[in-house]
Design an enzyme around this catalytic site. Structure first.
Site, PDB file in Angstrom:
ATOM      1  CD  GLU A 417      50.593  24.020   0.339  1.00 52.74           C
ATOM      2  OE1 GLU A 417      49.313  24.280   0.011  1.00 52.74           O
ATOM      3  OE2 GLU A 417      50.726  23.946   1.701  1.00 52.74           O
ATOM      4  CD  GLU A 494      51.168  26.795   4.945  1.00 53.07           C
ATOM      5  OE1 GLU A 494      51.725  27.694   4.082  1.00 53.07           O
ATOM      6  OE2 GLU A 494      50.104  26.383   4.897  1.00 53.07           O
TER       7      GLU A 494
END
Length: 801
Positions: A417, A494
Site C-alpha cells: 500500500e 491482502e
C-alpha cells in the site's frame, strides 16, 4: 551465508563423513548467550572499560517492550500496542585464542529493532536503521586475539511513532559469530537455483562468489539426498589473486524428488573451497527442486499442477513472547495454519526471521517475501521513510541474497500500500526496486500490494515493472480482472479484514456490518465489552467477511489465490476500537493461538478433512432466539437436535459455506450430525455449562529439548463439574512451576486485557487461558501447577530431555 540448523539437520551433517572428512575452515556459532542489558541511554557504554556491573544479564533474542506494561500514555501509539519503547544498550565480553589470528571473523545480526549501532573494542562498525533486515560486520581488523574483546550495541526505538503494528524493541532475533579462512564465500554469495526440470532430470545452477586471497583455489559443489547419500558433485577452478570471483557450476540430478506443499522434500548442498587437499571454507544449504508459474487464464501452477493459493498474512510477533524470535513459537503458528489448510504465507510487511523461512521450507508453505511498508512517503512520523533514500538498495539487496535459496519463497513484494502509487514517483521507484531484485534473482516474479484498484490511476502498476498484479481488497473488481487488466496475472495480496472476538456472539447474523463504517469514522460504536461477534458478519469498511471474498476467489481459475488479513491476531492495530483495545481482531486465530469459529469454515473449504463445527456456545438467556451456524465438509447435510428433538436438516445451497437455524434457547445439549448418502460422517455436541468447578491442562508437547529455548504450550480450560468449558469464565488462574523450566509467557487471547504477558497469573477469557513453559539448559521433570479460587489445583508434567 550462515545457516541455522534444526536438530535433524545437525544429525545429517555429522553423518557426512565422506563429504566433510576434513574439518573445514568455517565455523558458525551462536552468539546469543551472556549479554548484559541496560534500558536507557549512556553514550559511554560504547567504551571498552565501561563498568556494566549493574546491568542485567540475559540471553538473546530479547524484546524489552513485551516485558513492560500496557499504558495509553506510552510513547508508542495504540496502533503499536501501547507498550514501552525507548533506548537500550547491550554489551558482551568474549575471548578468542591467539591461534585463530589468521582467520576472518564476522558477526551476523538477524534483526535488531531499530536504529542499531555497533562497536567492537571501541571501534565504530556502523549503523542499520531498518528493524527487520539481517546484516553483518567484519570484526577481524579490530579483534584482540588471546585477550578480551568487548562488543557494544545501541538500539534506539525512541523515535515514535514508527510502526503501524507492534514492533518490539531490542536485539530480537539471533546473533551469530562466523569464522572463515583467508579466502571465503561472502555472506549471501551463493545462489543455488533450479535452472531446468524436464523429463527425468533437473539441472541445478550454482552462482557462487568467492573472496580470493590465495592462488590455485577450487570450488567443489555437492548435492546429497535428505538421508545423506551423494547425488552428484562438481569441482571448478577459481581465479587467482586478490579479487572477488564468481564461479558458475551446473549439477544434474536424475529423477529428482520435487519439493511441493504436500511433499516438501529437501536435498542438502555442501560448498567446499579447496586449496590443494585442504578445505579453506565451506557452506551448507538446503535445496528444494521445484518449478512454478503464474498463468493469465489458469492461475498458479506448482510442478505443473494447478494449485489455488490459500494464504494468510502474518506479522512477526509471537503473542505473549512479543517479537523475540523463538523457532518453536513460529512452528506452532505454522502447524495451526497447516491444519486449517493454509498453504501460503505473506510476511507482512517486512523480511521475516531466517528461521521462519527454514520452517516454511520444511513444512511446505509457499511464501510471499515482502520488503517495505513505505518508501519515501511516510505512514508514521518516524518510520522507514526517513531512511529509505539512503538504505533501500542495501536493505533490499541483503534481503534477496539472504532469502533467495529458500524453495518456499515464490514471490518478492517490494511494498505494501505504498503511497507513491498515487503519483508519478511510483513509476521511477518501482522500476528501480524491481531492477535491484532481478539483478540478484531472475527466477521469481515481483509484485507490490496495491490498494488502488484502478489501473489508470495506479502509478506503480503503470511503471510496467511488476510481473504480477497484487491487489489489496477491492474484491468488487476480481471477477472482471481480465477485462480491467488484460493479459495480466493476478494475486489477491491482502483480503477480508473481517473482525471477530473469540467466544463472543451477538445477533442478528443475517446482515453484514462494517465497523468502522467509513474513513470518516475512526472507531466503531460497538458494545460495552469492546468485542466483535464471532459470527462471520463484521468487517472493516474497506473489507469483507471471510465468506464473501473466498467465494469469489474459489470461483475463477484466473484468480490464483489470496492472502487473508490475518492468520493470527497480533499486538497493535486494534481496529475497530480505541483504547482499551490493544491488539487486533483480524485473526482467524486469536493472539494466544486459540482458533476462532471461522477457522473451521476455512478447514471445511481448504482441506479434505471431515469437518463439523457448531457455533455459538450454549449458555444464553431463557427465551432468547439464537442463530446456530454449522460449518461442515465431506457431507451432504447436517441435522440439528436440541435435547434430543430434531430441529431440522439443512444442506448448503448454491455457494453457501455454512448452514443455520434460529433456535429458541433452552438449556441442555445441542447436537449436530452430518451425513453423506445417509451415512453419519461426524457428530458434535455442545452443552449448557454450570458454574466453574475445575481446571483442565492440555499440553501440546509433553517432552521438550533442554536447550534453553524449547517451549511447551499449555491450554488452560475452566470446566464445570461435568467437564464442559464454561464459556463466560474469567477466573484468575495462578501458576507455579518447579523443575528446569520457566514461565515464558501467559495470555488468553483477549484484545483488551491489560494484564502483563510476563507473569505467573492470568485471567481466563471465555473459559480459556494459555501458559507457555520454556525449558532451561538442564534435563529433568518440569511440573506446572494451576489453581484458581474455589477450584482444586491441577498439574501437568513436562519432560525436558
Amino acid at each position: 551465508m550462515q545457516l541455522k540448523w534444526f536438530s535433524i539437520t545437525l544429525v545429517w551433517i555429522l553423518s557426512l563423513t565422506t563429504a566433510l572428512a576434513q574439518p573445514g575452515a568455517r565455523t558458525i556459532k551462536s552468539f546469543d548467550n551472556d549479554w548484559l542489558f541496560y534500558l536507557g541511554d549512556d553514550s559511554l557504554a560504547r567504551n571498552v572499560n565501561y563498568n556494566a556491573g549493574s546491568w542485567r544479564s540475559l540471553n538473546l533474542p530479547h524484546d524489552w517492550s513485551i516485558e513492560g506494561a500496557f499504558d495509553e500514555k506510552n510513547a508508542t501509539t495504540q496502533a503499536e500496542g501501547g507498550l514501552p519503547a525507548g533506548i537500550g544498550w547491550y554489551r558482551k565480553i568474549f575471548t578468542l585464542p591467539a591461534a585463530l589470528k589468521d582467520k576472518n571473523f564476522f558477526i551476523n545480526f538477524d534483526g535488531v529493532y531499530r536504529n542499531s549501532e555497533v562497536w567492537i573494542n571501541g571501534h565504530y562498525l556502523g549503523k542499520r536503521p531498518n528493524g527487520y533486515i539481517s546484516f553483518q560486520y567484519n570484526l577481524t581488523p579490530y579483534l584482540q586475539f588471546g585477550g578480551s574483546n568487548v562488543i557494544a550495541v545501541k538500539v534506539d526505538n525512541s523515535g515514535q511513532p514508527n510502526s503501524r503494528w507492534y514492533s518490539g524493541s531490542g536485539i530480537y532475533r539471533h546473533v551469530w559469530m562466523t569464522s572463515t579462512g583467508k579466502s571465503y564465500i561472502p555472506e549471501g554469495g551463493a545462489f543455488i537455483k533450479t535452472a531446468d526440470v524436464s523429463g527425468n532430470r533437473a539441472i541445478i545452477n550454482f552462482q557462487t562468489q568467492v573472496m580470493v586471497n590465495e592462488d590455485n583455489l577450487r570450488l567443489k559443489a555437492s548435492i546429497y539426498t535428505a538421508s545423506g547419500e551423494l547425488v552428484n558433485s562438481i569441482i571448478t577452478s577459481v581465479g587467482n589473486g586478490d579479487t572477488l570471483a564468481t564461479v558458475s557450476q551446473n549439477i544434474i540430478v536424475g529423477h529428482p524428488n520435487l519439493w511441493s506443499i504436500d511433499h516438501p522434500y529437501l536435498y542438502k548442498v555442501v560448498l567446499q573451497l579447496l586449496s590443494g587437499k585442504q578445505v579453506v571454507d565451506n557452506e551448507q544449504h538446503t535445496l528444494g527442486i521445484r518449478y512454478f508459474n503464474f498463468d493469465v487464464q489458469r492461475g498458479f501452477f506448482l510442478n505443473g499442477e494447478s494449485v489455488k493459493i490459500k494464504g494468510v498474512c502474518l506479522h512477526h510477533d509471537e503473542g505473549a513472547l512479543g517479537a523475540a524470535v523463538n523457532t518453536r513459537a513460529m512452528e506452532r503458528q505454522l502447524q495451526i495454519l497447516k491444519d486449517m489448510g493454509c498453504n501460503a504465507i505473506r510476511t507482512s510487511h517486512n523480511p521475516p526471521a531466517p528461521e521462519f523461512l527454514d520452517l516454511c521450507d520444511r513444512m511446505g508453505f509457499i511464501v510471499m517475501d515482502e520488503a517495505f511498508d513505505m518508501w519515501e512517503k511516510k505512514k508514521n512520523k518516524h518510520d522507514y521513510h526517513e531512511d529509505f533514500k539512503k538504505w533501500h538498495k542495501r536493505d533490499l539487496e541483503d534481503q534477496v541474497k539472504r532469502d533467495r535459496n529458500h524453495p518456499s519463497v515464490f514471490l518478492w513484494s517490494i511494498g505494501n500500500e505504498i503511497r507513491e502509487q498515487f503519483d508519478s514517483t511510483g513509476i521511477t521507484i518501482a522500476r528501480e526496486l524491481v531492477s535491484i531484485v532481478k539483478k540478484l534473482d531472475n527466477t521469481r516474479p515481483v509484485t507490490s500490494a496495491l490498494s488502488e484498484s484502478d489501473p489508470k490511476k495506479n502509478f506503480i502498476y503503470q511503471s510496467g515493472a511488476l510481473d504480477l498484479v497484487g491487489l489489496n481488497y477491492h474484491q468488487e473488481v476480481y471477477a472482471n480482472f481480465p477485462k480491467n487488466y488484460p493479459n495480466q496475472k493476478f494475486i489477491a495480496t491482502e483480503t477480508m479484514s473481517a473482525l471477530e472476538t473469540r467466544g463472543f456472539y451477538d445477533t442478528p447474523t443475517d446482515t453484514t456490518r462494517h465497523w468502522p463504517h467509513s474513513s470518516k469514522e475512526k472507531f466503531a460504536k460497538g458494545n460495552p465489552e469492546v468485542a466483535v461477534t464471532a459470527y462471520d458478519n463484521v468487517a472493516a469498511y474497506w473489507g469483507t467477511t471471510h465468506e464473501e471474498t473466498w467465494k469469489i476467489i474459489k470461483k475463477y481459475d484466473f484468480l490464483s489465490g489470496l492472502f487473508v488479513w490475518t492468520g493470527f491476531d497480533y499486538i497493535g492495530e486494534p481496529v475497530p476500537y480505541a483504547w482499551p483495545a490493544r491488539s487486533s481482531y483480524y485473526g482467524i486465530v486469536d493472539l494466544a493461538g486459540f482458533p476462532k469459529d471461522v477457522y473451521y469454515m476455512y478447514q471445511s473449504e481448504w482441506t479434505d478433512k471431515p469437518v463439523l463445527h457448531l457455533l455459538p456456545h450454549w449458555n444464553h438467556n431463557p427465551g432468547e432466539t439464537i442463530d446456530v451456524w454449522a460449518y461442515y465438509s465431506q457431507a451432504d447435510e447436517v441435522e440439528l437436535f436440541l435435547n434430543g428433538q430434531s430441529l431440522g436438516t439443512r444442506a448448503k445451497q448454491n455457494d453457501d459455506l455454512h448452514v443455520s437455524w434460529k433456535v429458541p434457547y433452552q438449556p441442555g445439549t445441542l447436537k449436530a450430525i452430518s451425513r453423506k448418502s445417509g451415512r453419519i460422517i461426524k457428530t458434535e455436541e455442545i452443552y449448557t455449562a454450570g458454574p466453574p468447578a475445575q481446571i483442565k491442562l492440555d499440553v501440546d508437547r509433553a517432552s521438550i529439548k533442554a536447550d534453553g529455548r524449547d517451549l511447551s504450550y499449555i491450554t488452560v480450560s475452566v470446566l464445570d463439574k461435568n467437564g464442559h468449558v464454561v464459556s463466560n469464565a474469567d477466573n484468575l488462574i495462578q501458576f507455579n512451576i518447579t523443575g528446569p523450566g520457566v514461565m515464558a509467557g501467559v495470555d488468553n487471547g483477549s484484545p483488551t486485557s491489560m494484564e502483563p504477558f510476563k507473569a505467573s497469573q492470568h485471567k481466563a477469557f471465555h473459559g480459556l487461558c494459555l501458559a507457555i513453559v520454556q525449558a532451561k539448559q538442564n534435563a529433568g521433570i518440569i511440573t506446572l501447577t494451576a489453581q484458581a479460587e474455589g477450584m482444586p489445583k491441577t498439574k501437568v508434567i513436562i519432560r525436558a530431555r
